[in-house]
Design a protein around this motif. Structure first.
Motif, PDB file in Angstrom:
ATOM      1  N   VAL A   1       0.899  -1.152  -0.170  1.00 31.46           N
ATOM      2  CA  VAL A   1       0.069   0.020  -0.167  1.00 31.46           C
ATOM      3  C   VAL A   1       0.771   1.272   0.038  1.00 31.46           C
ATOM      4  O   VAL A   1       2.051   1.176   0.547  1.00 31.46           O
ATOM      5  N   LYS A   2       0.414   2.266  -0.481  1.00 27.79           N
ATOM      6  CA  LYS A   2       0.987   3.792  -0.507  1.00 27.79           C
ATOM      7  C   LYS A   2       0.006   4.711   0.538  1.00 27.79           C
ATOM      8  O   LYS A   2      -1.128   4.613   0.259  1.00 27.79           O
ATOM      9  N   ALA A   3       0.911   5.420   1.225  1.00 22.22           N
ATOM     10  CA  ALA A   3       0.110   6.291   1.854  1.00 22.22           C
ATOM     11  C   ALA A   3      -0.343   7.636   1.039  1.00 22.22           C
ATOM     12  O   ALA A   3       0.508   8.296   0.272  1.00 22.22           O
ATOM     13  N   MET A   4      -1.608   7.830   1.093  1.00 24.25           N
ATOM     14  CA  MET A   4      -2.184   9.026   0.185  1.00 24.25           C
ATOM     15  C   MET A   4      -2.969  10.197   1.001  1.00 24.25           C
ATOM     16  O   MET A   4      -2.743  10.966   0.666  1.00 24.25           O
ATOM     17  N   ARG A   5      -3.508   9.730   2.375  1.00 28.63           N
ATOM     18  CA  ARG A   5      -3.844  10.955   3.182  1.00 28.63           C
ATOM     19  C   ARG A   5      -3.770  10.770   4.514  1.00 28.63           C
ATOM     20  O   ARG A   5      -3.419   9.744   4.989  1.00 28.63           O
ATOM     21  N   ARG A   6      -3.643  11.929   5.156  1.00 25.33           N
ATOM     22  CA  ARG A   6      -3.327  12.087   6.651  1.00 25.33           C
ATOM     23  C   ARG A   6      -4.622  11.386   7.456  1.00 25.33           C
ATOM     24  O   ARG A   6      -5.690  11.346   7.146  1.00 25.33           O
ATOM     25  N   GLY A   7      -4.149  10.567   8.333  1.00 24.67           N
ATOM     26  CA  GLY A   7      -5.045   9.924   9.185  1.00 24.67           C
ATOM     27  C   GLY A   7      -4.471   8.439   9.592  1.00 24.67           C
ATOM     28  O   GLY A   7      -3.435   8.099   9.265  1.00 24.67           O
ATOM     29  N   VAL A   8      -5.675   7.621  10.044  1.00 25.17           N
ATOM     30  CA  VAL A   8      -5.230   6.500  10.661  1.00 25.17           C
ATOM     31  C   VAL A   8      -6.106   5.287   9.623  1.00 25.17           C
ATOM     32  O   VAL A   8      -7.136   5.339   9.526  1.00 25.17           O
ATOM     33  N   SER A   9      -5.343   4.251   9.311  1.00 18.20           N
ATOM     34  CA  SER A   9      -5.954   3.233   8.492  1.00 18.20           C
ATOM     35  C   SER A   9      -5.912   1.791   9.157  1.00 18.20           C
ATOM     36  O   SER A   9      -4.762   1.632   9.658  1.00 18.20           O
TER      37      SER A   9
END
Length: 386
Positions: A137-145
């Motif tokens: 996966v690639k980090a796209m948006r601020r936050g928690v996944s």
């Protein structure tokens, strides 16, 4: 049991049952051995179908480590867990994985519905076989996944039914996507001469317990500050030089409430200032007007410095959500002031309502320099609050 199991029987099972009854009646009336054989074969298929659907997936185990991975935007990582099959073989299974869209798959096709990413992966697992599931996966948006839903679909080999296994618990691993850092032009012209214990080159205060050298004696130098050993060595009176100290702490006030607030831009400016403070060895405290359940009514990070302090601050910023409950900004400012901690520099980030003007200027009346971060395009600038 970690799985919720549901068995779905296809309509053709009813047709097979009716054919079996028909074959049984014909075998009695006609006395045909082939028809009786078809009846026995149908019973066998029906029994095996029933047995398979009831047993498959009963001993399917899911293994996952509890980890927290912190990512900057565009960083890559992977979801990883294992399925261990201790029961009936699974030959045509399909795995459906759902997680929040703060990260997105790189090599797998997916759909994004209401901020939830859904990935489907076919798999098979023989008895006592472990299947490792890896999704880059690639980090796209601020936050928690986090992976909050896993569904396993197992069709019957003859197409007479379907087993659905739903994972009841959220997986322990999570990806924390840290905020983007949008540059802020800091102000170095205004200097606050408050007493403190941090090294400050322009301070008028010094630490008498930390001599850093000597200089030639000047008329009026206090007698206790004479360095007698250095004076004897140089045959001239020498005065101790001490490390200048003062207060350099920043208090960052982040307002995430208000119709005019661009929350993501404000968070990005705040993240940049935190990074800057760590690089320049500036202690900082952080207050955010988002409600919490604890001793404080809002997010408050006490004064600290270094990478550990930055990590705690970034974790708070990553957890902020548009759905977070907020408290009035001016009430938070008043509560921070009532703590009685002097801050030489107070930096306001975000929009501000007229009701908070007086509260913010209260810091100025106590000797603090108050700044406001103005956003211009993709860059911010610190301006002295007047």
């Amino acid at each position: 049991m970690i799985w919720k199991k549901e068995i779905i029987q296809e309509k053709n099972v009813l047709i097979i049952t009716q054919l079996m009854i028909l074959f049984l009646l014909l075998s009695f009336f006609v006395g045909s051995t082939p028809i009786l054989f078809l009846f026995i074969l149908g019973c066998f298929i029906f029994f095996m179908s029933y047995l398979y659907l009831n047993l498959v997936g009963n001993n399917l185990l899911l293994q996952n480590e509890t980890t927290t991975v912190r990512l900057n935007l565009k960083d890559t990582d992977e979801w990883k867990f294992s399925l261990v099959n201790k029961g009936m073989p699974i030959l045509k299974g399909n795995l459906r994985i759902c997680f929040t869209n703060k990260v997105e798959p790189i090599n797998h096709s997916f759909i994004d519905v209401r901020s939830i990413v859904e990935v489907n992966i076919p798999f098979k697992a023989w008895r006592d076989e472990q299947v490792d599931i890896i999704i880059p996966v690639k980090a796209m948006r601020r936050g928690v996944s986090r992976i909050h839903h896993i569904e396993v679909r197992i069709p019957h080999l003859f197409g007479t039914g379907l087993v659905i296994l739903e994972h009841r618990k959220m997986l322990g691993s999570k990806k924390l996507v840290l905020p983007e850092r949008k540059p802020v032009k800091t102000s170095k012209k205004e200097v606050n001469f408050l007493q403190g214990n941090q090294y400050t080159q322009t301070s008028i205060y010094f630490d008498p317990l930390q001599p850093i050298g000597t200089r030639e004696y000047q008329s009026g130098d206090p007698f206790p500050y004479i360095h007698w050993k250095a004076s004897a060595r140089t045959q001239h009176l020498q005065t101790k030089v001490f490390s200048p100290i003062g207060a350099r702490t920043w208090l960052l006030l982040l307002n995430v409430d208000g119709m005019k607030t661009d929350i993501e831009t404000s968070i990005s400016h705040c993240a940049y200032l935190i990074d800057y403070a760590v690089r320049e060895n500036i202690p900082f405290a952080l207050a955010i007007n988002v409600t919490t359940f604890g001793q404080s009514l809002y997010y408050f990070l006490n004064e600290g410095e270094g990478r550990g302090q930055r990590q705690q601050a970034f974790d708070l910023l990553a957890l902020l959500s548009l759905a977070s409950f907020t408290i009035p900004y001016h009430l938070m400012i008043k509560d921070v002031m009532q703590r009685g901690i002097p801050y030489p520099y107070v930096i306001h980030i975000g929009s501000i309502e007229p009701s908070a003007y007086e509260s913010l200027m209260g810091f100025g009346k106590k000797g603090s320099l108050v700044f406001s971060v103005k956003s211009i395009g993709n860059q911010g600038a610190m301006e002295l609050w007047k």
